[in-house]
Design an enzyme around this catalytic site. Sequence first.
Site, PDB file in Angstrom:
ATOM      1  N   MET A  38     -12.093 -51.017 -45.636  1.00 20.95           N
ATOM      2  CA  MET A  38     -11.420 -51.274 -46.909  1.00 20.95           C
ATOM      3  C   MET A  38      -9.909 -51.350 -46.700  1.00 20.95           C
ATOM      4  SD  MET A  38     -13.688 -49.415 -49.811  1.00 20.95           S
ATOM      5  CE  MET A  38     -13.096 -47.757 -49.581  1.00 20.95           C
ATOM      6  N   GLY A  39      -9.485 -51.557 -45.470  1.00 27.81           N
ATOM      7  CA  GLY A  39      -8.054 -51.692 -45.194  1.00 27.81           C
ATOM      8  C   GLY A  39      -7.354 -50.341 -45.142  1.00 27.81           C
ATOM      9  N   HIS A  45     -10.000 -46.338 -37.748  1.00 29.50           N
ATOM     10  CA  HIS A  45     -10.416 -47.744 -37.724  1.00 29.50           C
ATOM     11  C   HIS A  45     -10.150 -48.357 -36.346  1.00 29.50           C
ATOM     12  CE1 HIS A  45      -9.324 -47.212 -42.160  1.00 29.50           C
ATOM     13  NE2 HIS A  45     -10.590 -47.570 -42.205  1.00 29.50           N
ATOM     14  N   GLY A 155     -18.098 -45.749 -38.686  1.00 28.54           N
ATOM     15  CA  GLY A 155     -17.681 -44.407 -38.295  1.00 28.54           C
ATOM     16  C   GLY A 155     -18.677 -43.349 -38.743  1.00 28.54           C
ATOM     17  N   LYS A 157     -17.711 -40.539 -39.536  1.00 28.43           N
ATOM     18  CA  LYS A 157     -16.995 -39.854 -40.621  1.00 28.43           C
ATOM     19  C   LYS A 157     -17.750 -40.011 -41.943  1.00 28.43           C
ATOM     20  CE  LYS A 157     -13.150 -38.915 -43.233  1.00 28.43           C
ATOM     21  NZ  LYS A 157     -13.476 -39.584 -44.469  1.00 28.43           N
ATOM     22  N   ASP A 158     -18.300 -41.218 -42.177  1.00 25.99           N
ATOM     23  CA  ASP A 158     -19.118 -41.475 -43.367  1.00 25.99           C
ATOM     24  C   ASP A 158     -20.583 -41.433 -42.925  1.00 25.99           C
ATOM     25  OD1 ASP A 158     -17.066 -42.464 -45.593  1.00 25.99           O
ATOM     26  OD2 ASP A 158     -16.418 -43.228 -43.655  1.00 25.99           O
ATOM     27  N   GLN A 161     -23.409 -42.860 -45.151  1.00 27.53           N
ATOM     28  CA  GLN A 161     -23.285 -44.327 -45.196  1.00 27.53           C
ATOM     29  C   GLN A 161     -23.874 -44.946 -43.930  1.00 27.53           C
ATOM     30  OE1 GLN A 161     -19.475 -46.262 -46.418  1.00 27.53           O
ATOM     31  NE2 GLN A 161     -19.230 -46.704 -44.268  1.00 27.53           N
ATOM     32  N   SER A 194      -8.007 -43.067 -45.124  1.00 28.75           N
ATOM     33  CA  SER A 194      -7.000 -43.841 -45.857  1.00 28.75           C
ATOM     34  C   SER A 194      -6.493 -43.048 -47.051  1.00 28.75           C
ATOM     35  CB  SER A 194      -7.601 -45.161 -46.344  1.00 28.75           C
ATOM     36  OG  SER A 194      -8.108 -45.887 -45.252  1.00 28.75           O
ATOM     37  N   ARG A 195      -7.327 -42.128 -47.576  1.00 29.12           N
ATOM     38  CA  ARG A 195      -6.930 -41.359 -48.762  1.00 29.12           C
ATOM     39  C   ARG A 195      -5.992 -40.205 -48.424  1.00 29.12           C
ATOM     40  NH1 ARG A 195     -12.528 -42.826 -50.371  1.00 29.12           N
ATOM     41  NH2 ARG A 195     -12.360 -44.014 -52.323  1.00 29.12           N
TER      42      ARG A 195
HETATM   43  P1  AMP Z   1     -13.107 -47.295 -44.894  1.00 30.57           P
HETATM   44  O1  AMP Z   1     -11.982 -48.259 -44.668  1.00 30.57           O
HETATM   45  O2  AMP Z   1     -12.645 -45.914 -45.276  1.00 30.57           O
HETATM   46  O3  AMP Z   1     -14.205 -47.840 -45.744  1.00 30.57           O
HETATM   47  O4  AMP Z   1     -13.754 -47.070 -43.453  1.00 30.57           O
HETATM   48  C1  AMP Z   1     -14.137 -48.165 -42.657  1.00 30.57           C
HETATM   49  C2  AMP Z   1     -14.890 -47.636 -41.465  1.00 30.57           C
HETATM   50  O5  AMP Z   1     -14.053 -46.736 -40.725  1.00 30.57           O
HETATM   51  C3  AMP Z   1     -16.133 -46.841 -41.846  1.00 30.57           C
HETATM   52  O6  AMP Z   1     -17.188 -47.163 -40.948  1.00 30.57           O
HETATM   53  C4  AMP Z   1     -15.677 -45.416 -41.702  1.00 30.57           C
HETATM   54  O7  AMP Z   1     -16.726 -44.525 -41.400  1.00 30.57           O
HETATM   55  C5  AMP Z   1     -14.726 -45.526 -40.532  1.00 30.57           C
HETATM   56  N1  AMP Z   1     -13.786 -44.410 -40.502  1.00 30.57           N
HETATM   57  C6  AMP Z   1     -13.040 -43.919 -41.529  1.00 30.57           C
HETATM   58  N2  AMP Z   1     -12.334 -42.844 -41.135  1.00 30.57           N
HETATM   59  C7  AMP Z   1     -12.643 -42.643 -39.825  1.00 30.57           C
HETATM   60  C8  AMP Z   1     -12.242 -41.664 -38.846  1.00 30.57           C
HETATM   61  N3  AMP Z   1     -11.388 -40.687 -39.139  1.00 30.57           N
HETATM   62  N4  AMP Z   1     -12.772 -41.772 -37.606  1.00 30.57           N
HETATM   63  C9  AMP Z   1     -13.650 -42.765 -37.289  1.00 30.57           C
HETATM   64  N5  AMP Z   1     -14.061 -43.699 -38.170  1.00 30.57           N
HETATM   65  C10 AMP Z   1     -13.565 -43.640 -39.425  1.00 30.57           C
END
Ligand code: AMP
Length: 285
Positions: A38-39, A45, A155, A157-158, A161, A194-195
């Site tokens: 989501m940028g 990322h 990731g 992390k989720d 998901q 990102s948050r």
């Molecule tokens: P998002 O942009 O938050 O939707 O995340 C995009 C991808 O990056 C998803 O597959 C997340 O699980 C992964 N991601 C987000 N934060 C991390 C992190 N700290 N370490 C590894 N992957 C991450």
Amino acid sequence: MDVIVARNRAELAEARRALGAHGGISGGTAELALVPTMGALHEGHRSLMRLAREQADHVAVSVFVNPLQFGPNEDFSRYPRTFDADLEVCAAEGVGLVFAPSADDMYLPDRQVGVSAGRMGTVAEGAFRPGHLDGVLTVVLKLFNLVRPDVAVFGRKDAQQLAMIRRMVADLDVPVAVVGGPTVREADGLALSSRNRYLSGDDRRAALSLSRALFAGAERRTPAEIRRAAREVLDGEPAVSLDYLILVDPATFEEVGDDHEGEAILAVAAKVGSTRLIDNVTVTL
Ligand code: AMP
């Protein structure tokens, strides 16, 4: 090589041709790996982009803040959008293609059909964010159909998901290999997100208790001890408003019983100030 930016599906089709990726496998290496995001890109990322480069000749990154996966009272409108910086990150990581469609390009105004996450979509995150995982799966399947990667990298992390995407790929015979990457953390343990940029100094200090709780739990051996040790840390931090702290089966996200053996995921979700954060670790029982 410059990054090709595709802002809509017509440009994406053109970009795929320019990359020379036709969705096949040559010489044992996958041709195209996709990293959906989501940028507001950060080191987490970036680590997925590097993993993707190991998997395939070309890496595509999608940047799309998906309205379908946000609830009515969530942070869709204020979610950070940093596209120019994101492009620089992608260029530095050797990404060949960035797909950044608008919501109007992704969704037909009269769209009706979506992916249902089933029971797993109603537990854990799904219990606190109704419809969220349906929205995630729907956009991921659409991105797969549009970008047509051989491999997609997500990731851990989720964690839920990722588990749901694996479930979708198995249940719907989606021809994409799913790869999970480890969670990247700050030196003090805070999982990158990102948050995190919403967090004030005090919030950030309080947010640290999430990873501290998970690490405390991961040192224990039984489900009861793990849950207790993790909860103690969170109970000591009044600025954290807990949604859940759960120890679940990685395949179903149902709470594990005391006799569970093998891997389990200790996951936490909480609000710190106005920011909702999630994190998890894998433990072996
Ligand atoms: P998002 O942009 O938050 O939707 O995340 C995009 C991808 O990056 C998803 O597959 C997340 O699980 C992964 N991601 C987000 N934060 C991390 C992190 N700290 N370490 C590894 N992957 C991450």
